[in-house]
Enzyme design. Structure first.
Site, PDB file in Angstrom:
ATOM      1  N   LYS A  27       0.577   3.457   2.005  1.00  0.00           N
ATOM      2  CA  LYS A  27      -0.321   2.768   2.946  1.00  0.00           C
ATOM      3  C   LYS A  27       0.395   2.602   4.281  1.00  0.00           C
ATOM      4  CE  LYS A  27      -2.961  -1.536   3.411  1.00  0.00           C
ATOM      5  NZ  LYS A  27      -2.203  -2.415   4.284  1.00  0.00           N
ATOM      6  N   SER A  52      -1.616  -8.045  -3.516  1.00  0.00           N
ATOM      7  CA  SER A  52      -0.432  -7.890  -2.665  1.00  0.00           C
ATOM      8  C   SER A  52       0.810  -8.411  -3.382  1.00  0.00           C
ATOM      9  CB  SER A  52      -0.662  -8.701  -1.384  1.00  0.00           C
ATOM     10  OG  SER A  52       0.525  -8.863  -0.666  1.00  0.00           O
ATOM     11  N   GLY A  69      -9.091  -0.462   8.688  1.00  0.00           N
ATOM     12  CA  GLY A  69      -8.886  -1.030  10.020  1.00  0.00           C
ATOM     13  C   GLY A  69     -10.173  -1.161  10.807  1.00  0.00           C
ATOM     14  N   TYR A  99       6.295  -3.569  -1.729  1.00  0.00           N
ATOM     15  CA  TYR A  99       7.226  -3.163  -0.671  1.00  0.00           C
ATOM     16  C   TYR A  99       8.485  -2.633  -1.343  1.00  0.00           C
ATOM     17  CZ  TYR A  99       4.210  -5.930   2.417  1.00  0.00           C
ATOM     18  OH  TYR A  99       3.135  -6.416   3.115  1.00  0.00           O
ATOM     19  N   HIS A 131      -2.337  -1.509   9.594  1.00  0.00           N
ATOM     20  CA  HIS A 131      -2.189  -2.861   9.039  1.00  0.00           C
ATOM     21  C   HIS A 131      -3.106  -3.858   9.779  1.00  0.00           C
ATOM     22  CE1 HIS A 131       0.952  -4.586   6.215  1.00  0.00           C
ATOM     23  NE2 HIS A 131       0.301  -5.684   6.559  1.00  0.00           N
ATOM     24  N   TYR A 158      -3.772 -16.884  11.524  1.00  0.00           N
ATOM     25  CA  TYR A 158      -2.965 -15.953  10.727  1.00  0.00           C
ATOM     26  C   TYR A 158      -3.840 -14.780  10.266  1.00  0.00           C
ATOM     27  CZ  TYR A 158      -0.666 -13.862   6.733  1.00  0.00           C
ATOM     28  OH  TYR A 158      -0.147 -12.938   5.850  1.00  0.00           O
ATOM     29  N   ARG A 188       3.630 -11.399  15.840  1.00  0.00           N
ATOM     30  CA  ARG A 188       2.332 -12.090  15.854  1.00  0.00           C
ATOM     31  C   ARG A 188       2.485 -13.389  16.622  1.00  0.00           C
ATOM     32  NH1 ARG A 188       1.320 -10.662   9.629  1.00  0.00           N
ATOM     33  NH2 ARG A 188       1.904  -8.455   9.851  1.00  0.00           N
ATOM     34  N   THR A 231      -4.269  -8.077   0.522  1.00  0.00           N
ATOM     35  CA  THR A 231      -3.855  -8.978   1.611  1.00  0.00           C
ATOM     36  C   THR A 231      -3.097 -10.164   1.015  1.00  0.00           C
ATOM     37  OG1 THR A 231      -5.976 -10.131   1.523  1.00  0.00           O
ATOM     38  CG2 THR A 231      -5.789  -8.373   3.141  1.00  0.00           C
ATOM     39  N   ALA A 232      -2.195 -10.700   1.815  1.00  0.00           N
ATOM     40  CA  ALA A 232      -1.287 -11.741   1.345  1.00  0.00           C
ATOM     41  C   ALA A 232      -1.925 -13.133   1.362  1.00  0.00           C
ATOM     42  CB  ALA A 232      -0.060 -11.751   2.258  1.00  0.00           C
ATOM     43  N   THR A 250       3.411   0.063   0.699  1.00  0.00           N
ATOM     44  CA  THR A 250       3.148  -0.125   2.129  1.00  0.00           C
ATOM     45  C   THR A 250       4.376   0.294   2.913  1.00  0.00           C
ATOM     46  OG1 THR A 250       1.558  -1.877   1.715  1.00  0.00           O
ATOM     47  CG2 THR A 250       2.561  -1.850   3.886  1.00  0.00           C
TER      48      THR A 250
HETATM   49  C1  FMN Z   1      -4.336 -11.871   6.563  1.00  0.00           C
HETATM   50  C2  FMN Z   1      -3.916 -10.478   6.219  1.00  0.00           C
HETATM   51  C3  FMN Z   1      -2.894 -10.282   5.293  1.00  0.00           C
HETATM   52  C4  FMN Z   1      -2.513  -8.974   4.954  1.00  0.00           C
HETATM   53  N1  FMN Z   1      -1.548  -8.791   3.990  1.00  0.00           N
HETATM   54  C5  FMN Z   1      -1.199  -7.527   3.634  1.00  0.00           C
HETATM   55  C6  FMN Z   1      -0.226  -7.319   2.611  1.00  0.00           C
HETATM   56  O1  FMN Z   1       0.309  -8.253   2.022  1.00  0.00           O
HETATM   57  N2  FMN Z   1       0.101  -6.034   2.316  1.00  0.00           N
HETATM   58  C7  FMN Z   1      -0.476  -4.963   2.951  1.00  0.00           C
HETATM   59  O2  FMN Z   1      -0.133  -3.810   2.654  1.00  0.00           O
HETATM   60  N3  FMN Z   1      -1.426  -5.136   3.896  1.00  0.00           N
HETATM   61  C8  FMN Z   1      -1.795  -6.390   4.246  1.00  0.00           C
HETATM   62  N4  FMN Z   1      -2.755  -6.568   5.204  1.00  0.00           N
HETATM   63  C9  FMN Z   1      -3.440  -5.385   5.805  1.00  0.00           C
HETATM   64  C10 FMN Z   1      -4.711  -5.021   5.022  1.00  0.00           C
HETATM   65  O3  FMN Z   1      -4.424  -4.537   3.734  1.00  0.00           O
HETATM   66  C11 FMN Z   1      -5.515  -3.947   5.773  1.00  0.00           C
HETATM   67  O4  FMN Z   1      -4.686  -2.840   6.024  1.00  0.00           O
HETATM   68  C12 FMN Z   1      -6.100  -4.460   7.090  1.00  0.00           C
HETATM   69  O5  FMN Z   1      -6.501  -5.797   6.974  1.00  0.00           O
HETATM   70  C13 FMN Z   1      -7.273  -3.611   7.521  1.00  0.00           C
HETATM   71  O6  FMN Z   1      -7.760  -4.042   8.750  1.00  0.00           O
HETATM   72  P1  FMN Z   1      -9.041  -5.003   8.907  1.00  0.00           P
HETATM   73  O7  FMN Z   1      -8.583  -6.397   8.579  1.00  0.00           O
HETATM   74  O8  FMN Z   1      -9.415  -4.848  10.342  1.00  0.00           O
HETATM   75  O9  FMN Z   1     -10.088  -4.506   7.952  1.00  0.00           O
HETATM   76  C14 FMN Z   1      -3.155  -7.863   5.576  1.00  0.00           C
HETATM   77  C15 FMN Z   1      -4.181  -8.080   6.500  1.00  0.00           C
HETATM   78  C16 FMN Z   1      -4.572  -9.369   6.826  1.00  0.00           C
HETATM   79  C17 FMN Z   1      -5.698  -9.580   7.806  1.00  0.00           C
END
Ligand code: FMN
Length: 388
Positions: free
Chosen positions: A261, A116, A317, A139, A285, A34, A174, A88-89, A165
């Protein structure tokens, strides 16, 4: 004596890849996937990091770089280092302290972190633990009253930056999660269940600590599988018809630092300026939404040139190294978001892991700035870059 235990193993983590390996050895496969996975063929996910390879750094020498100041000010927040922990969630699944560990670690390093909407610790508790600036990522719901209530709650908690976001009006495809059956509540396939059985330490920790919750969505998503799963939260509660006018009303209502975002086009960046946003985060994302979309780093110069004098441009990213951060800042980003860079350390060793990862990043940035001949971030510019 041979070194044993988690601390010694943590000390042997020197970079992103070491933490990723350690997280993989600790997490049940479906949870690791995940975090690690992206959408479709994961092309965008892979390119997010390789995009930095097409950009070379050109250092200057003999510039008297005694003291290094890597602090930045972004969306009105002074950060001691130019990276922050992007929201992140579901962090409680990765380590039993979840967002608490990340909030405390980010606070220690004087940087910002984001909670998040799908966070497993309340934004109020995270606020108490962090001490640094805090973002609330949310959201846009069909229920406008709920949107207003969430903003009021964030204001009450002392959140400095609201982050909407905008790249997730529907979930990304996914396929790793489909194979394992990863969802909230869990609906694991037989193969997925067997992978949980192989990680009893994780399972024990999960079982003996407080139960899994989503406090930002209390009363809206039911963890027991009754009322609403997370995927139904996305399809039923979020509003795919949200428009610029809707967001403009939210920006006015918040009346403070507000960023979007997931903005990627020049046209959208200009609209964000027009409606009064104070920041935009170029992001795909982490490659988890629209596969085939451009990387934030590749798109950065175009956006900075179009709006960089009117709004804070931030990117995330694929960032794994101090040199990645310096490249993004040299193009014109005001700060850089980290995702998996701190999530794998969280899974590997909780707060200690996140602290070690941030320490390594700080050390790399400091060393790299010295090697580049830059004593402060404002000395970085595109003159120090060549693209192949
Ligand atoms: C496991 C996971 C959960 C994420 N959950 C959210 C979320 O709840 N809200 C959100 O805006 N971005 C979420 N993201 C995106 C991150 O905020 C971020 O944009 C992204 O991880 C950046 O890329 P990187 O993992 O390569 O650094 C999530 C990313 C991951 C890997």
């Amino acid at each position: 004596m041979r070194p044993q235990g988690p601390v010694m193993r943590l000390n042997s983590c020197h970079n992103f890849h070491d933490f990723r390996r350690m997280a993989k050895s600790r997490l049940p496969g479906p949870i690791f996937d995940y975090i690690d996975g992206g959408a479709d063929d994961e092309d965008t996910y892979r390119r997010n990091t390789t995009a930095f390879d097409a950009c070379d750094l050109i250092p200057n020498v003999l510039r008297g770089v005694g003291d290094i100041d890597m602090s930045v000010t972004v969306m009105g927040q002074k950060l001691a280092m130019p990276v922050y922990c992007s929201p992140t969630a579901l962090q409680r699944l990765f380590h039993h302290r979840g967002e608490r560990a990340v909030a405390a670690a980010a606070g220690k390093f004087g940087t910002m972190f984001g909670v998040s909407s799908l966070g497993t610790v309340s934004l109020e508790e995270a606020r108490r633990l962090s001490g640094g600036p805090q973002v609330y990522q949310f959201y846009f719901h069909k229920d406008r009253g709920l949107n207003r209530a969430m903003m009021a709650r964030a204001k009450e908690a002392g959140i400095q930056v609201m982050m909407l976001t905008v790249d997730s009006i529907t979930g990304g495809n996914r396929e790793r999660d489909k194979r394992t059956g990863f969802s909230i509540p869990f609906r694991l396939t037989l193969g997925g269940m067997m992978q949980f059985a192989l990680k009893p330490t994780w399972a024990i920790n999960y079982a003996i600590h407080e139960s899994f919750k989503l406090p930002q969505l209390d009363g809206h998503v039911d963890m027991g599988g009754g009322a609403l799963s997370i995927s139904r939260y996305f399809t039923e509660m979020l509003d795919p018809s949200m428009s610029w006018d809707d967001v403009a009303a939210m920006v006015r209502e918040w009346g403070g630092q507000f960023c979007l975002k997931g903005v990627m086009s020049v046209e959208d960046a200009k609209r964000a300026v027009e409606i009064g946003c104070t920041g935009i985060i170029l992001s795909n994302h982490g490659g988890r939404q629209l596969d085939g979309s451009r990387t934030a780093f590749d798109q950065l110069a175009e956006i900075v040139d179009a709006v960089g004098d009117r709004i804070d441009v931030i990117m995330d990213g694929g960032v794994q190294r101090g040199t990645h951060v310096l490249k993004a800042l040299s193009v014109g980003a005001k700060a850089v978001g980290l995702g998996r860079y701190y999530l794998f350390p969280l899974a590997a060793a909780g707060q200690e892991g996140v602290e070690r990862a941030l320490e390594l990043m700080r050390t790399e940035i400091e060393r790299d700035m010295r090697l580049m001949g830059c004593a402060s971030i404002d000395q970085l510019s595109r003159q120090n870059l060549r693209f192949s």
